[in-house]
Design a protein around this motif. Structure first.
Motif, short mmCIF file in Angstrom:
data_model
loop_
_atom_site.label_atom_id
_atom_site.label_comp_id
_atom_site.label_asym_id
_atom_site.label_seq_id
_atom_site.Cartn_x
_atom_site.Cartn_y
_atom_site.Cartn_z
N ARG A 164 0.81 -1.22 0.00
CA ARG A 164 0.00 0.00 0.00
C ARG A 164 0.84 1.27 0.00
N ASP A 165 1.92 1.28 0.76
CA ASP A 165 2.73 2.50 0.85
C ASP A 165 3.56 2.74 -0.42
N GLN A 166 3.56 1.78 -1.34
CA GLN A 166 4.32 1.95 -2.58
C GLN A 166 3.42 2.09 -3.82
N ILE A 167 2.12 2.11 -3.61
CA ILE A 167 1.20 2.31 -4.73
C ILE A 167 1.34 3.76 -5.20
N ARG A 168 1.47 3.94 -6.51
CA ARG A 168 1.70 5.27 -7.08
C ARG A 168 0.61 5.61 -8.09
N PHE A 169 0.18 6.85 -8.03
CA PHE A 169 -0.74 7.40 -9.01
C PHE A 169 0.10 8.05 -10.11
N ASP A 170 0.02 7.52 -11.32
CA ASP A 170 0.79 8.05 -12.44
C ASP A 170 -0.19 8.55 -13.50
N PRO A 171 -0.44 9.86 -13.52
CA PRO A 171 -1.42 10.40 -14.47
C PRO A 171 -1.00 10.25 -15.92
N ILE A 172 0.30 10.25 -16.20
CA ILE A 172 0.78 10.11 -17.58
C ILE A 172 0.44 8.72 -18.10
N LYS A 173 0.69 7.69 -17.28
CA LYS A 173 0.39 6.31 -17.67
C LYS A 173 -1.11 6.12 -17.92
N LEU A 174 -1.94 6.84 -17.16
CA LEU A 174 -3.39 6.71 -17.30
C LEU A 174 -3.97 7.65 -18.35
N GLY A 175 -3.14 8.54 -18.91
CA GLY A 175 -3.63 9.46 -19.93
C GLY A 175 -4.44 10.62 -19.36
N ILE A 176 -4.18 10.97 -18.10
CA ILE A 176 -4.90 12.08 -17.45
C ILE A 176 -4.08 13.34 -17.61
N LYS A 177 -4.69 14.36 -18.20
CA LYS A 177 -3.99 15.62 -18.46
C LYS A 177 -4.20 16.60 -17.30
N ASN A 178 -3.33 17.59 -17.23
CA ASN A 178 -3.41 18.70 -16.26
C ASN A 178 -3.28 18.24 -14.81
N ALA A 179 -2.53 17.19 -14.57
CA ALA A 179 -2.28 16.72 -13.21
C ALA A 179 -0.84 17.06 -12.85
N ASP A 180 -0.50 18.34 -12.98
CA ASP A 180 0.89 18.80 -12.81
C ASP A 180 1.46 18.43 -11.45
N PHE A 181 0.67 18.59 -10.40
CA PHE A 181 1.15 18.30 -9.05
C PHE A 181 1.63 16.85 -8.96
N TRP A 182 0.82 15.92 -9.47
CA TRP A 182 1.17 14.51 -9.36
C TRP A 182 2.32 14.13 -10.27
N GLU A 183 2.41 14.79 -11.42
CA GLU A 183 3.55 14.52 -12.31
C GLU A 183 4.85 14.93 -11.63
N GLU A 184 4.86 16.10 -10.98
CA GLU A 184 6.05 16.57 -10.25
C GLU A 184 6.36 15.65 -9.08
N LYS A 185 5.32 15.24 -8.37
CA LYS A 185 5.52 14.35 -7.21
C LYS A 185 6.14 13.03 -7.64
N ASN A 186 5.70 12.49 -8.78
CA ASN A 186 6.27 11.24 -9.28
C ASN A 186 7.72 11.42 -9.68
N LYS A 187 8.07 12.57 -10.27
CA LYS A 187 9.47 12.84 -10.63
C LYS A 187 10.34 12.89 -9.39
N GLU A 188 9.83 13.52 -8.32
CA GLU A 188 10.59 13.61 -7.06
C GLU A 188 10.78 12.24 -6.44
N THR A 189 9.75 11.40 -6.52
CA THR A 189 9.82 10.05 -5.94
C THR A 189 10.86 9.20 -6.67
N ILE A 190 10.91 9.34 -8.00
CA ILE A 190 11.85 8.55 -8.80
C ILE A 190 13.30 8.95 -8.47
N LYS A 191 13.52 10.25 -8.24
CA LYS A 191 14.89 10.72 -7.92
C LYS A 191 15.33 10.13 -6.65
#
Length: 191
Positions: A164-191
């Motif tokens: 559960r603590d590793q489940i990630r919401f990836d708006p790009i993979k799901l084709g969801i546009k204008n989810a800038d906050f989550w896209e940035e959060k995913n980039k930070e998590t990957i780093k």
């Protein structure tokens, strides 16, 4: 739901109500000369301590706080949405102008509601709440496809055994546009 239900049951159990027919005539008149409104609740609470006037004072104070907090909440919601929409459409300076117009409208509507009949104020309030409900229903229906994509992705990750603590919401993979906050959060998590 609970407050309104408790108020309704209290009014019904104490008999502090009148029943009108479609023509405006009375079918049941438990309270002589009383119009539909908060007086029903005031009378119901007064039955607890007859002659004390406690019910009238309590309900009047409760209505004041309810009305005040409702106006503040509706204003906050309206301002946040207005600023968001105006920044998407125009420059930031027009956002201040629109906010000031909104404030003037709120003050005007509050003053107008204070000098007109309670019946008109309740009717306008009902129209406003009904309009908000319909707009929310339309938004929920419009966003239901996006919500189901997110839910199905979550379920797929759960079935794949992702903790559960590793489940990630990836708006790009799901084709969801204008989810800038989550896209940035995913980039930070990957780093």
């Amino acid at each position: 739901l609970l407050v309104c239900s408790a108020t309704g049951f209290m009014i019904l159990m104490t008999g502090s109500y009148n029943v009108y027919d479609n023509a405006g005539g009375l079918i049941v008149e438990n309270l002589k000369g009383v119009e539909i409104g908060p007086v029903y609740t005031q009378t119901a609470v007064d039955t607890l301590m007859p002659g004390s006037g406690f019910g009238s004072a309590f309900v009047a104070i409760a209505l004041f706080f309810f009305a005040f907090t409702t106006i503040m909440a509706y204003y906050y919601i309206a301002e946040v949405n207005l600023v968001y929409i105006s920044k998407k459409i125009t420059s930031g300076s027009s956002s201040k102008i629109l906010t000031n117009i909104l404030r003037a409208c709120l003050l005007f509507m509050t003053a107008f509601g204070c000098v007109k009949t309670a019946n008109l104020a309740w009717t306008l309030g009902d129209i406003g709440v009904g309009a908000m409900a319909w707009l929310n229903i339309i938004a929920i229906l419009a966003l239901s496809n996006v919500a189901m994509k997110c839910f199905n992705d979550y379920e797929k990750q759960m079935k794949a055994g992702v903790p559960r603590d590793q489940i990630r919401f990836d708006p790009i993979k799901l084709g969801i546009k204008n989810a800038d906050f989550w896209e940035e959060k995913n980039k930070e998590t990957i780093k």
